[in-house]
Structure formats: C-alpha cells, structure tokens
Motif scaffolding. Structure first.
Motif, PDB file in Angstrom:
ATOM      1  N   TYR A 146       5.532  16.481   6.798  1.00 51.18           N
ATOM      2  CA  TYR A 146       4.468  15.742   7.471  1.00 51.18           C
ATOM      3  C   TYR A 146       4.907  14.310   7.744  1.00 51.18           C
ATOM      4  O   TYR A 146       5.917  13.844   7.236  1.00 51.18           O
ATOM      5  N   PHE A 147       4.160  13.631   8.571  1.00 53.81           N
ATOM      6  CA  PHE A 147       4.304  12.205   8.862  1.00 53.81           C
ATOM      7  C   PHE A 147       5.571  11.852   9.623  1.00 53.81           C
ATOM      8  O   PHE A 147       5.522  11.116  10.604  1.00 53.81           O
ATOM      9  N   LEU A 186      -4.033  11.985   5.732  1.00 55.84           N
ATOM     10  CA  LEU A 186      -4.355  10.559   5.646  1.00 55.84           C
ATOM     11  C   LEU A 186      -5.855  10.340   5.495  1.00 55.84           C
ATOM     12  O   LEU A 186      -6.301   9.525   4.676  1.00 55.84           O
ATOM     13  N   ALA A 187      -6.640  11.071   6.300  1.00 60.57           N
ATOM     14  CA  ALA A 187      -8.093  10.916   6.247  1.00 60.57           C
ATOM     15  C   ALA A 187      -8.633  11.306   4.873  1.00 60.57           C
ATOM     16  O   ALA A 187      -9.554  10.664   4.349  1.00 60.57           O
ATOM     17  N   ALA A 226       0.409  16.406  -0.590  1.00 63.90           N
ATOM     18  CA  ALA A 226       0.185  15.026  -1.039  1.00 63.90           C
ATOM     19  C   ALA A 226      -0.553  15.050  -2.358  1.00 63.90           C
ATOM     20  O   ALA A 226      -1.265  16.005  -2.673  1.00 63.90           O
ATOM     21  N   THR A 227      -0.388  13.975  -3.128  1.00 61.42           N
ATOM     22  CA  THR A 227      -1.051  13.904  -4.429  1.00 61.42           C
ATOM     23  C   THR A 227      -1.261  12.454  -4.822  1.00 61.42           C
ATOM     24  O   THR A 227      -0.517  11.570  -4.382  1.00 61.42           O
ATOM     25  N   ALA A 228      -2.295  12.236  -5.630  1.00 59.90           N
ATOM     26  CA  ALA A 228      -2.415  10.937  -6.271  1.00 59.90           C
ATOM     27  C   ALA A 228      -1.286  10.810  -7.289  1.00 59.90           C
ATOM     28  O   ALA A 228      -0.788  11.800  -7.813  1.00 59.90           O
ATOM     29  N   LEU A 286      -1.891   6.488  13.319  1.00 61.70           N
ATOM     30  CA  LEU A 286      -2.521   7.481  12.455  1.00 61.70           C
ATOM     31  C   LEU A 286      -3.391   6.807  11.393  1.00 61.70           C
ATOM     32  O   LEU A 286      -4.489   7.288  11.078  1.00 61.70           O
ATOM     33  N   VAL A 287      -2.895   5.712  10.828  1.00 61.96           N
ATOM     34  CA  VAL A 287      -3.646   5.001   9.803  1.00 61.96           C
ATOM     35  C   VAL A 287      -4.984   4.517  10.366  1.00 61.96           C
ATOM     36  O   VAL A 287      -6.042   4.672   9.737  1.00 61.96           O
ATOM     37  N   GLU A 288      -4.949   3.941  11.555  1.00 59.75           N
ATOM     38  CA  GLU A 288      -6.182   3.454  12.173  1.00 59.75           C
ATOM     39  C   GLU A 288      -7.129   4.605  12.481  1.00 59.75           C
ATOM     40  O   GLU A 288      -8.345   4.499  12.263  1.00 59.75           O
ATOM     41  N   MET A 289      -6.593   5.722  12.970  1.00 58.89           N
ATOM     42  CA  MET A 289      -7.424   6.875  13.285  1.00 58.89           C
ATOM     43  C   MET A 289      -8.047   7.474  12.026  1.00 58.89           C
ATOM     44  O   MET A 289      -9.140   8.060  12.077  1.00 58.89           O
TER      45      MET A 289
END
Length: 306
Positions: free
Chosen positions: A263-264, A278-279, A296-298, A194-197
């Motif tokens: 998620y994940f 992720l994107a 998700a959040t910063a 997923l990270v690579e995508m």
C-alpha cells in the motif's frame, strides 16, 4: 492478442484493474498482486541483496547510483523467450522499480516482437489516473481505462466525503508520514493528497528536528518496499532517537505502522485501499477497521514486536 511484460508492481495492478490480466506473460520480481501473477516468468532482479536493514539498503542504493549502475537488472533471455508486444515500466524513480533506462539498456529494443514501451510517470493522483489511461490506450481498450478511473475516483470521493462529514478544518488531526526509517525520509508525491482526503492535515517536514518541532497528532510509518512485519522490526531506528517518547503521537498512542510495499507506495488502483487505511487511522470513530491486521497496526503491538 497483446503479450504484456510488467516491470513494476503498480503497472501489474493496473493491468488487473483493466481486465487485461490474461494478456500478462511476464513480470518483475516485485510483482505479487493479484496472487496469480506469481506463477508468471520473472524478468528482473535487484543487483544487490535487499535483506539488509534500512541503513545498509540505503548505502547500497546510493553507491549504485554514484557509480551509474542500475539498481536492477533485466533478464534479456527471458524477454527473448516471451517476445512481448508491450513492456510497462516507469520513469518516476530509478530506485523504486525497473526504469525506462533499464529497459532501454536491455534487449527490448531488438526483440522481433517490436514491443511498445509504456513508461508510467506518477507523482500525483492526477498522474496516476493518466497512467491508467495511458496503459489502456496502448492496449486499445480506452473505454476500460476511463471506466476504471471513474470507479476509483468515485470510491475515493466517498471516503473523503465521509472523512469530512461533521468535522471542521480546525478539528483535523495533523499527520506526519515517514517513508524511510534510516536515514529518515518524509513521504511526498500523492501522499499529501491522500492525507488531506482522509480528513487530516499533512505535516511537511524534512529532518528529525523538523518532525520534533511540528509534534504531529498522528504519525504513520510506511517504509517503501517493506511489509508490516519488516517495518515493525526496524522501528528501533526511531524509538531510540532523542525526543521520541515526548512526541504527542507517541504519548497519545497515535503512532501507526503500515505495509508500505503493498500500500501507499504503489501508485495504482490500490491507492484507494491505502486511503481507506489512512481514514481508519485518522478517524477511527467514523471508519471501523476493514483491512487485514497485516496492512497496518498501532505501535507497539506485542504480538508483532520481536
């Protein structure tokens, strides 16, 4: 008509993606999506309290495994009442969800309905797709399974293509993801894919020293089983470590915390939404935020930090 009991959240979501939700008659205590499944009978429970902090949960899990005691219990009386024709479980992880061994220890094999036990075994995206096909085959709706896989793969390809557009490999940010906070654990399985995508380079690490030495551009914290608020509440395990403030991702405001429960860490259809999240984190200049703030959040985010 099939009568399905799902012992794992991702399997429940697969049933939903296959259009077979009306056949679902029972669920695990963790199955909560889509919302209507929460009205179904619950067939499982954890054997110890799961409201402790990360370190305490890890200690209880390790103690259970050392004593050869399952982390979960299956309610035999509920299965007797439901008389399922299909039970969906998994052999991927005996900690994450009810396993095949748990089901085999239960009354499932002695039910008059003689249920088909479908055991999912995901450790990569290819195996997630095969699990969807496996469930569809068991329910004799193979065409729906192929259609679901094709649609999910197409959505992921579109995200990957957009993430790669206009970026050379050298420009990809290096991302490290954290699956458990205390003790510290890196993600594995489908996450590197997923990270690579998502247009990033996956950083492999095992220890805190490895993480500090790698000094990634982006860090994603998504503890397994924790929603966003709970994950944020335990960030002190990380922020208190020596060298935390010196990490490139922390200095540059590229630290993110995500809902690792919804998620994940659910190897099913919503890995597509996980890839979208992720994107958005990796390339905010390409992907405007689409997901709810509780996905998700910063970090830090004052309104969430207690």
């Amino acid at each position: 008509m099939p009568r399905i009991v799902s012992m794992i959240s991702s399997a429940t979501e697969i049933v939903h993606a296959l259009g077979a939700l009306p056949w679902l008659v029972g669920r695990s205590h963790e199955c909560d999506y889509p919302a209507e499944v929460r009205a179904l009978p619950v067939c499982t429970a954890p054997r110890f309290p799961v409201d402790g902090d990360s370190r305490e949960i890890d200690r209880l899990v390790r103690q259970s495994m050392a004593d050869s005691i399952s982390v979960y219990q299956v309610f035999d009386d509920v299965l007797e009442r439901l008389q399922p024709t299909h039970i969906l479980t998994q052999i991927h992880c005996e900690v994450c969800a009810v396993s095949l061994r748990d089901v085999e220890r239960s009354v499932a094999g002695r039910l008059a309905s003689r249920p088909v036990i479908v055991s999912l075994q995901p450790s990569s995206l290819a195996e997630v797709w095969e699990d969807i096909r496996r469930v569809a085959r068991s329910l004799e709706i193979e065409a729906r399974g192929e259609r679901a896989v094709t649609e999910l793969q197409a959505r992921m390809r579109a995200i990957a293509d957009a993430a790669g557009a206009g970026h050379v490999a050298a420009a990809r940010p290096r991302l490290a993801s954290i699956e458990w906070i205390e003790p510290l654990m890196a993600t594995a399985n489908w996450m590197p894919e997923l990270v690579e995508m998502a247009g990033a380079e996956n950083v492999e690490w095992r220890t805190w020293e490895d993480l500090v030495a790698a000094d990634p551009d982006v860090i994603l914290v998504m503890p397994c089983g924790f929603d966003l608020e709970r994950a944020v509440s335990e960030m002190y395990w990380l922020t208190g470590r020596n060298g935390w403030d010196d990490l490139r991702a922390v200095r540059n405001g590229r630290l993110h915390v995500a809902d690792g429960n919804q998620y994940f860490n659910r190897p099913g259809p919503r890995l597509v939404e996980s890839l979208e999240i992720l994107a958005e984190i990796v390339h905010p200049e390409i992907f405007p935020p689409r997901h709810a703030r509780n996905a998700a959040t910063a970090f830090p985010l004052p309104s969430l930090v207690t």
